[in-house]
Design a protein around this motif. Sequence first.
Motif, PDB file in Angstrom:
ATOM      1  N   THR A   2      -4.315   2.641  -2.146  1.00 38.53           N
ATOM      2  CA  THR A   2      -4.126   1.294  -2.654  1.00 38.53           C
ATOM      3  C   THR A   2      -5.167   0.366  -2.036  1.00 38.53           C
ATOM      4  OG1 THR A   2      -2.545   0.854  -0.910  1.00 38.53           O
ATOM      5  CG2 THR A   2      -1.651   1.586  -3.008  1.00 38.53           C
ATOM      6  N   THR A   3      -5.228  -0.819  -2.541  1.00 41.01           N
ATOM      7  CA  THR A   3      -6.227  -1.766  -2.057  1.00 41.01           C
ATOM      8  C   THR A   3      -5.859  -2.256  -0.663  1.00 41.01           C
ATOM      9  OG1 THR A   3      -6.282  -2.501  -4.327  1.00 41.01           O
ATOM     10  CG2 THR A   3      -7.502  -3.821  -2.745  1.00 41.01           C
ATOM     11  N   ALA A   4      -6.900  -2.401   0.182  1.00 41.38           N
ATOM     12  CA  ALA A   4      -6.655  -2.905   1.527  1.00 41.38           C
ATOM     13  C   ALA A   4      -6.238  -4.362   1.463  1.00 41.38           C
ATOM     14  CB  ALA A   4      -7.917  -2.749   2.359  1.00 41.38           C
ATOM     15  N   LEU A   5      -5.191  -4.688   2.210  1.00 37.51           N
ATOM     16  CA  LEU A   5      -4.718  -6.073   2.228  1.00 37.51           C
ATOM     17  C   LEU A   5      -5.411  -6.874   3.317  1.00 37.51           C
ATOM     18  CD1 LEU A   5      -0.901  -5.310   1.845  1.00 37.51           C
ATOM     19  CD2 LEU A   5      -2.471  -6.101   0.075  1.00 37.51           C
ATOM     20  N   ILE A   6      -6.026  -6.172   4.244  1.00 39.42           N
ATOM     21  CA  ILE A   6      -6.648  -6.827   5.402  1.00 39.42           C
ATOM     22  C   ILE A   6      -8.146  -6.524   5.379  1.00 39.42           C
ATOM     23  CG2 ILE A   6      -6.683  -6.894   7.936  1.00 39.42           C
ATOM     24  CD1 ILE A   6      -4.030  -7.819   7.032  1.00 39.42           C
ATOM     25  N   PRO A   7      -8.986  -7.544   5.566  1.00 44.07           N
ATOM     26  CA  PRO A   7     -10.430  -7.283   5.570  1.00 44.07           C
ATOM     27  C   PRO A   7     -10.857  -6.482   6.804  1.00 44.07           C
ATOM     28  CG  PRO A   7      -9.980  -9.567   6.155  1.00 44.07           C
ATOM     29  CD  PRO A   7      -8.671  -8.969   5.744  1.00 44.07           C
ATOM     30  N   ASP A   8     -11.920  -5.690   6.636  1.00 43.76           N
ATOM     31  CA  ASP A   8     -12.393  -4.830   7.728  1.00 43.76           C
ATOM     32  C   ASP A   8     -13.291  -5.633   8.671  1.00 43.76           C
ATOM     33  OD1 ASP A   8     -13.195  -2.845   9.391  1.00 43.76           O
ATOM     34  OD2 ASP A   8     -13.948  -1.510   7.831  1.00 43.76           O
ATOM     35  N   THR A   9     -12.701  -6.616   9.320  1.00 41.85           N
ATOM     36  CA  THR A   9     -13.440  -7.465  10.261  1.00 41.85           C
ATOM     37  C   THR A   9     -12.608  -7.618  11.532  1.00 41.85           C
ATOM     38  OG1 THR A   9     -12.355  -9.433   9.384  1.00 41.85           O
ATOM     39  CG2 THR A   9     -14.461  -8.833   8.383  1.00 41.85           C
ATOM     40  N   LEU A  10     -13.215  -8.258  12.539  1.00 36.30           N
ATOM     41  CA  LEU A  10     -12.468  -8.504  13.782  1.00 36.30           C
ATOM     42  C   LEU A  10     -11.273  -9.417  13.504  1.00 36.30           C
ATOM     43  CD1 LEU A  10     -12.211  -8.165  16.831  1.00 36.30           C
ATOM     44  CD2 LEU A  10     -13.702 -10.156  17.104  1.00 36.30           C
ATOM     45  N   GLN A  11     -11.504 -10.394  12.644  1.00 34.83           N
ATOM     46  CA  GLN A  11     -10.400 -11.296  12.283  1.00 34.83           C
ATOM     47  C   GLN A  11      -9.280 -10.503  11.598  1.00 34.83           C
ATOM     48  OE1 GLN A  11     -11.441 -14.364   9.502  1.00 34.83           O
ATOM     49  NE2 GLN A  11      -9.741 -15.686  10.112  1.00 34.83           N
ATOM     50  N   GLY A  12      -9.707  -9.550  10.738  1.00 35.23           N
ATOM     51  CA  GLY A  12      -8.731  -8.690  10.061  1.00 35.23           C
ATOM     52  C   GLY A  12      -7.927  -7.885  11.075  1.00 35.23           C
ATOM     53  N   ALA A  13      -8.617  -7.377  12.104  1.00 34.63           N
ATOM     54  CA  ALA A  13      -7.924  -6.596  13.141  1.00 34.63           C
ATOM     55  C   ALA A  13      -6.903  -7.463  13.865  1.00 34.63           C
ATOM     56  CB  ALA A  13      -8.941  -6.033  14.125  1.00 34.63           C
ATOM     57  N   LEU A  14      -7.278  -8.720  14.126  1.00 32.24           N
ATOM     58  CA  LEU A  14      -6.354  -9.637  14.814  1.00 32.24           C
ATOM     59  C   LEU A  14      -5.132  -9.936  13.942  1.00 32.24           C
ATOM     60  CD1 LEU A  14      -8.971 -12.086  16.363  1.00 32.24           C
ATOM     61  CD2 LEU A  14      -7.368 -10.662  17.648  1.00 32.24           C
ATOM     62  N   ILE A  15      -5.405 -10.190  12.654  1.00 27.21           N
ATOM     63  CA  ILE A  15      -4.298 -10.495  11.725  1.00 27.21           C
ATOM     64  C   ILE A  15      -3.370  -9.284  11.603  1.00 27.21           C
ATOM     65  CG2 ILE A  15      -3.740 -10.992   9.308  1.00 27.21           C
ATOM     66  CD1 ILE A  15      -6.405 -12.569   9.190  1.00 27.21           C
ATOM     67  N   LEU A  16      -3.984  -8.109  11.435  1.00 31.13           N
ATOM     68  CA  LEU A  16      -3.203  -6.866  11.315  1.00 31.13           C
ATOM     69  C   LEU A  16      -2.314  -6.679  12.546  1.00 31.13           C
ATOM     70  CD1 LEU A  16      -2.618  -4.030  10.054  1.00 31.13           C
ATOM     71  CD2 LEU A  16      -4.585  -3.193  11.314  1.00 31.13           C
ATOM     72  N   SER A  17      -2.916  -6.878  13.711  1.00 28.40           N
ATOM     73  CA  SER A  17      -2.162  -6.666  14.954  1.00 28.40           C
ATOM     74  C   SER A  17      -0.990  -7.633  15.053  1.00 28.40           C
ATOM     75  CB  SER A  17      -3.087  -6.859  16.157  1.00 28.40           C
ATOM     76  OG  SER A  17      -4.138  -5.933  16.093  1.00 28.40           O
ATOM     77  N   LEU A  18      -1.255  -8.884  14.733  1.00 27.04           N
ATOM     78  CA  LEU A  18      -0.214  -9.908  14.841  1.00 27.04           C
ATOM     79  C   LEU A  18       0.943  -9.609  13.885  1.00 27.04           C
ATOM     80  CD1 LEU A  18       0.239 -12.568  16.400  1.00 27.04           C
ATOM     81  CD2 LEU A  18      -0.582 -13.773  14.376  1.00 27.04           C
ATOM     82  N   ILE A  19       0.587  -9.347  12.624  1.00 25.32           N
ATOM     83  CA  ILE A  19       1.632  -9.087  11.620  1.00 25.32           C
ATOM     84  C   ILE A  19       2.428  -7.842  12.000  1.00 25.32           C
ATOM     85  CG2 ILE A  19       2.049  -8.437   9.213  1.00 25.32           C
ATOM     86  CD1 ILE A  19      -0.400 -10.076   8.438  1.00 25.32           C
ATOM     87  N   ASP A  20       1.700  -6.776  12.360  1.00 26.96           N
ATOM     88  CA  ASP A  20       2.350  -5.497  12.663  1.00 26.96           C
ATOM     89  C   ASP A  20       3.286  -5.637  13.867  1.00 26.96           C
ATOM     90  OD1 ASP A  20       2.989  -2.825  12.887  1.00 26.96           O
ATOM     91  OD2 ASP A  20       0.954  -2.110  12.580  1.00 26.96           O
ATOM     92  N   PHE A  21       2.789  -6.282  14.924  1.00 23.72           N
ATOM     93  CA  PHE A  21       3.598  -6.414  16.148  1.00 23.72           C
ATOM     94  C   PHE A  21       4.864  -7.225  15.879  1.00 23.72           C
ATOM     95  CE2 PHE A  21       3.818  -7.878  20.800  1.00 23.72           C
ATOM     96  CZ  PHE A  21       4.336  -6.677  21.221  1.00 23.72           C
ATOM     97  N   LEU A  22       4.708  -8.345  15.170  1.00 20.75           N
ATOM     98  CA  LEU A  22       5.877  -9.194  14.910  1.00 20.75           C
ATOM     99  C   LEU A  22       6.860  -8.511  13.957  1.00 20.75           C
ATOM    100  CD1 LEU A  22       4.234 -12.739  14.657  1.00 20.75           C
ATOM    101  CD2 LEU A  22       5.505 -11.748  16.557  1.00 20.75           C
ATOM    102  N   LEU A  23       6.313  -7.873  12.917  1.00 18.42           N
ATOM    103  CA  LEU A  23       7.200  -7.192  11.958  1.00 18.42           C
ATOM    104  C   LEU A  23       7.962  -6.047  12.620  1.00 18.42           C
ATOM    105  CD1 LEU A  23       5.539  -6.806   8.434  1.00 18.42           C
ATOM    106  CD2 LEU A  23       7.754  -7.793   9.009  1.00 18.42           C
ATOM    107  N   SER A  24       7.288  -5.389  13.568  1.00 15.28           N
ATOM    108  CA  SER A  24       7.961  -4.298  14.289  1.00 15.28           C
ATOM    109  C   SER A  24       9.210  -4.814  14.993  1.00 15.28           C
ATOM    110  CB  SER A  24       7.027  -3.686  15.328  1.00 15.28           C
ATOM    111  OG  SER A  24       5.919  -3.107  14.717  1.00 15.28           O
ATOM    112  N   PHE A  25       9.083  -6.002  15.596  1.00 10.27           N
ATOM    113  CA  PHE A  25      10.249  -6.608  16.266  1.00 10.27           C
ATOM    114  C   PHE A  25      11.366  -6.881  15.262  1.00 10.27           C
ATOM    115  CE2 PHE A  25       7.580  -7.529  19.949  1.00 10.27           C
ATOM    116  CZ  PHE A  25       8.485  -7.351  20.975  1.00 10.27           C
TER     117      PHE A  25
END
Lengths: 128, 389
Positions: A2-25
């Motif tokens: 499927t299409t990537a929802l997050i851009p392959d950039t440092l900002q994308g990595a930060l957004i991915l990390s934030l969303i993933d960590f919070l959603l995990s909680f």
Amino acid sequence: MTTALIPDTLQGALILSLIDFLLSFVVISFIGLLLTGFPLLNRLADWVTVRRVAPAPIVAAPTPSALPVDDQGIPEEDIAVIMAAISAMVGGEHRVLHIEPAQHGVGWLAAGRQAQHQSHQPPRSPMR
Amino acid sequence: MDQLPIFLHALLDQTGVIHFSLGNLVMILVGAIMIYLAISKHYEPLLLIGIGFSCIVANVPGPPDDVPGGQAISALLYVVKEGGLFHYAYEGVAKLIIPPLIFLGVGAMTDFGPMIANPKLVILGAGAHLGIFVALILAKLLGFSLAEAGAIGIIGGADGPMAIFVTMKLAPHLLGPVSVAAYSYMALMPMIQPPVMRLLTTKAERQISMADLRKVTKLEKIAFPLVIAIVVNLFFPPVAPLITMLMFGNLLKEVGVTERLAKTAAGGLMNVIILILTVAIGSTMAADKFLTWQTLQIVALGLVAFMFGTGSGVVTAKIMNLFLKVKINPLIGSAGIASVPIAARVSHIVAHEENPKNFLIYHAMGPNLAGVFGTAISGGIMLALIGVV
């Protein structure tokens, strides 16, 4: 794929990390919440069991028997304690007919049995 | 007589001796250290003996490959390459057949009672996964793609099968270093975690005793795998194969009428899989492939992920203590990193050293098991967001 929802950039990595960590909680809290409700299953099972078991016919309670035969000179308070212990263990429907000190007999058999029984005894208080 | 040196050289050329490199020596030492730690320190011998042995053998070069002028290849790699015995074992790992079977066995040998008995501690299963994201961001800073960074980050989930699963989806070419890092660090938990745990806690905190947990009934234990399988399949299809098998194995254990199947899943089948898995992982540790700058970066990031995960678990437990009337021992927070049951054992041992009357193992198993779900959830979200499902 499927299409990537997050851009392959440092900002994308930060957004991915934030969303993933919070959603995990959030998700794991949801699982915790479900588990909090698990004891209700036991109550439900108890309720179902009670409903499924037919009510027992009412039987007249047995007439309390006379005090057990005491021909060995056992103190009354000891008998009362023994009766209370038996009642706690087996419920109301019982009759104690006779109480007497245990006779162990003699010989190897008695010694073995005594050793076996004593192995389970708690240590006696030094005050006794 | 003049022909003798030429003859000897040709003979030598058919052996591995002239292909032996300094890198091979380094990797043989790495394998030997793994075996030493497994035997003398009892650090996960089931994993380290197989990985260490196959790492050593993979770094003993054999004759050149069966093409003229081919590269020297170890005897082990002969059996790993296509058509060889372990080729299919490696394919089992690469095609994601082995990881769900590992989870089946893990489920069949795991008692989820501690997690069911104290649901508030499952939070630690999420809190101890900060390491995943620290490693992910650092990997991105080092120039890895987002998918590669995700695969490297998942090392911090401290869950071997999940690391393999996510890596095969995101960056299959990194399977070797990621799986080696994940399994090696899991085995080395008793060395990695305690310094971080002690650094972040006071002596008084490490001595906190915790009250006995309630008894969990058989009904609850049977309901648990069913409920979790439904929830995970519903919300996290990307990682559903693993968790579903974990729950199936657990159901076999808990129902009490499939003892044979549970015993096979947790015993014989699991042992066969461990043999295959450890050799398949160790065989990827040939010096020419493993001693590269990229691999060393991945291994270093894996260590960072484990340390941050351990620390964030402890800190999460300390934050929880601010709101709890009955305090928990923050050492159990580090167990939330997953790596069942190694991390729980480490929590127990560190607490036991501080207070010999303190037995934390049962309490630590709760967050430890929740960590498995935490890793699965993080991996599932990552796969969905990066766009690989």
